[in-house]
Enzyme design. Sequence first.
Site, PDB file in Angstrom:
ATOM      1  N   ASN A   7       0.879  -1.163   0.000  1.00 25.76           N
ATOM      2  CA  ASN A   7       0.000   0.000   0.000  1.00 25.76           C
ATOM      3  C   ASN A   7       0.923   1.221   0.000  1.00 25.76           C
ATOM      4  O   ASN A   7       1.555   1.527   1.012  1.00 25.76           O
ATOM      5  CB  ASN A   7      -0.928   0.002   1.219  1.00 25.76           C
ATOM      6  CG  ASN A   7      -1.847   1.223   1.237  1.00 25.76           C
ATOM      7  OD1 ASN A   7      -1.443   2.314   0.838  1.00 25.76           O
ATOM      8  ND2 ASN A   7      -3.075   1.039   1.690  1.00 25.76           N
ATOM      9  N   GLU A  34      -3.923   1.948  -2.940  1.00 18.87           N
ATOM     10  CA  GLU A  34      -4.028   3.389  -2.671  1.00 18.87           C
ATOM     11  C   GLU A  34      -3.115   4.195  -3.596  1.00 18.87           C
ATOM     12  O   GLU A  34      -2.364   5.057  -3.148  1.00 18.87           O
ATOM     13  CB  GLU A  34      -3.737   3.698  -1.195  1.00 18.87           C
ATOM     14  CG  GLU A  34      -4.932   3.385  -0.301  1.00 18.87           C
ATOM     15  CD  GLU A  34      -4.967   4.238   0.950  1.00 18.87           C
ATOM     16  OE1 GLU A  34      -5.578   5.328   0.870  1.00 18.87           O
ATOM     17  OE2 GLU A  34      -4.409   3.838   1.986  1.00 18.87           O
ATOM     18  N   ASP A 146      -3.989  -4.909   0.813  1.00 23.33           N
ATOM     19  CA  ASP A 146      -4.317  -4.298   2.100  1.00 23.33           C
ATOM     20  C   ASP A 146      -5.684  -4.831   2.505  1.00 23.33           C
ATOM     21  O   ASP A 146      -6.700  -4.381   1.984  1.00 23.33           O
ATOM     22  CB  ASP A 146      -4.319  -2.782   1.955  1.00 23.33           C
ATOM     23  CG  ASP A 146      -4.640  -2.076   3.265  1.00 23.33           C
ATOM     24  OD1 ASP A 146      -5.024  -2.773   4.238  1.00 23.33           O
ATOM     25  OD2 ASP A 146      -4.519  -0.845   3.307  1.00 23.33           O
ATOM     26  N   ASN A 148      -7.010  -4.651   5.455  1.00 18.49           N
ATOM     27  CA  ASN A 148      -7.615  -3.795   6.478  1.00 18.49           C
ATOM     28  C   ASN A 148      -8.257  -4.607   7.611  1.00 18.49           C
ATOM     29  O   ASN A 148      -9.215  -4.144   8.248  1.00 18.49           O
ATOM     30  CB  ASN A 148      -8.611  -2.817   5.855  1.00 18.49           C
ATOM     31  CG  ASN A 148      -7.968  -1.464   5.570  1.00 18.49           C
ATOM     32  OD1 ASN A 148      -7.168  -0.973   6.364  1.00 18.49           O
ATOM     33  ND2 ASN A 148      -8.307  -0.858   4.448  1.00 18.49           N
ATOM     34  N   ASP A 217      -1.620  -6.123   5.923  1.00 18.64           N
ATOM     35  CA  ASP A 217      -1.296  -6.379   4.516  1.00 18.64           C
ATOM     36  C   ASP A 217      -0.890  -7.839   4.402  1.00 18.64           C
ATOM     37  O   ASP A 217       0.101  -8.265   5.004  1.00 18.64           O
ATOM     38  CB  ASP A 217      -0.169  -5.458   4.062  1.00 18.64           C
ATOM     39  CG  ASP A 217      -0.557  -3.999   4.194  1.00 18.64           C
ATOM     40  OD1 ASP A 217      -1.116  -3.445   3.237  1.00 18.64           O
ATOM     41  OD2 ASP A 217      -0.337  -3.419   5.291  1.00 18.64           O
ATOM     42  N   ASP A 246       2.856   4.663   5.003  1.00 17.61           N
ATOM     43  CA  ASP A 246       2.646   4.146   6.365  1.00 17.61           C
ATOM     44  C   ASP A 246       2.561   2.608   6.372  1.00 17.61           C
ATOM     45  O   ASP A 246       2.489   2.008   7.441  1.00 17.61           O
ATOM     46  CB  ASP A 246       1.432   4.792   7.049  1.00 17.61           C
ATOM     47  CG  ASP A 246       0.208   4.912   6.168  1.00 17.61           C
ATOM     48  OD1 ASP A 246       0.277   4.561   4.974  1.00 17.61           O
ATOM     49  OD2 ASP A 246      -0.831   5.352   6.679  1.00 17.61           O
ATOM     50  N   HIS A 247       2.610   2.003   5.183  1.00 16.12           N
ATOM     51  CA  HIS A 247       2.660   0.537   5.072  1.00 16.12           C
ATOM     52  C   HIS A 247       4.030   0.092   4.571  1.00 16.12           C
ATOM     53  O   HIS A 247       4.672   0.795   3.782  1.00 16.12           O
ATOM     54  CB  HIS A 247       1.628   0.037   4.062  1.00 16.12           C
ATOM     55  CG  HIS A 247       0.204   0.310   4.427  1.00 16.12           C
ATOM     56  ND1 HIS A 247      -0.664  -0.682   4.820  1.00 16.12           N
ATOM     57  CD2 HIS A 247      -0.512   1.456   4.426  1.00 16.12           C
ATOM     58  CE1 HIS A 247      -1.856  -0.152   5.056  1.00 16.12           C
ATOM     59  NE2 HIS A 247      -1.792   1.145   4.825  1.00 16.12           N
TER      60      HIS A 247
END
Length: 255
Positions: A7, A34, A146, A148, A217, A246-247
Site C-alpha cells: 500500500n 491506494e 491491504d 484492512n 497487509d 505508512d505501510h
Amino acid sequence: MLIATWNVNSVRMRLPRVIDWLATRRPDVLCMQETKVVDGDFPREPFEALGYRLEVFGQKTYNGVATASRHPMTDVVRGLPGEGPEDAKRVLEVTTGGIRVVNVYVPNGQEVGSEVFAAKLDWLRRLRGRLDAAFSPSEPLVLLGDMNVAPEDRDVYDPVRLAGTIHCSEPEREALRDVMAFGLRDAVRLFNDGPGLYSWWDYRAAMFRRNLGLRIDLLLVTEPLVARCRLSEVDKAARAGEKPSDHAPVFAEFA
DNA sequence: ATGGCTACTCCTAGTAGA
C-alpha cells in the site's frame, strides 16, 4: 517467482521510493494499493524503464490499485462482479507467470457498527463469492493486498486496548476467515509465527520507532503455492527513512 | 485523556486513512 504487495499511499508521492525498491528487489510482480490517481495520470514510464508491464485501475483522490509485472499479464479483470463506474476501484486481477494474482484494497470501515463498516463486511462476502465463482483452490492463486483486517491478536500491538475496534473486531476477522476458507493460507505465517510482526504503523506518535503497528497487509495463497513457497516476509526497512508510506511491502518467493 | 501525521482537493479546511 517473487511476488509483493505494498500500500503505497499515493503512487505519485511515493514514486521515488517505489522505483528504488523495484530496482533493488527486482520482484516479478508488485501489487500496489491506494495509488490515488486516475489511469491517464499514472506515472508509467519509470516502471516501464525497469522492464515492468503495468495494469492500473485507479480513481481520483481515493483508493486505486495497480499491478506491475516483468511477465505478460492476461485475463485482466477490474472490480468485483456487479460493480459499476461509480464504485471504488479496489480490485485488479491478472494472470502472470502462470499464477492468478488478485490485488485487493479492502474498505477500511472507519468505525465498528457504522454504515461503511457493514459495507466492508459485505464487500468481503462478495470477494469470497468472486473466488467461488471464478477459481478453484487447487489452482495457483494469490490473493494479496491491504486487507484492512488484523487476522489475530498476535497481529496487533495492543490486542487488549484495541479489542473490538476497527481492523481487530470479531465480525471483520470472521469475514476474513470466511474468505480464507476458500482455501487460502497466510504466506508470512508459514515462516514466522511470532508476535511483533506488522505491516502498518501510524505516522503519528513515533509508532514505527516503537514498533506499535498492525499486520493488515496479507499475501494469501492456495495449496499449490504453499508447496512452492520458499520465503515470505515484511520489508520493514522500507517503512523507515524519508517520506515513507505508512505501510511496508510484504513479499513471498515461489519455486 | 487527547492526539500526535500524511495526502488529497474545484473548498489550504475538511475529509479520510487505519
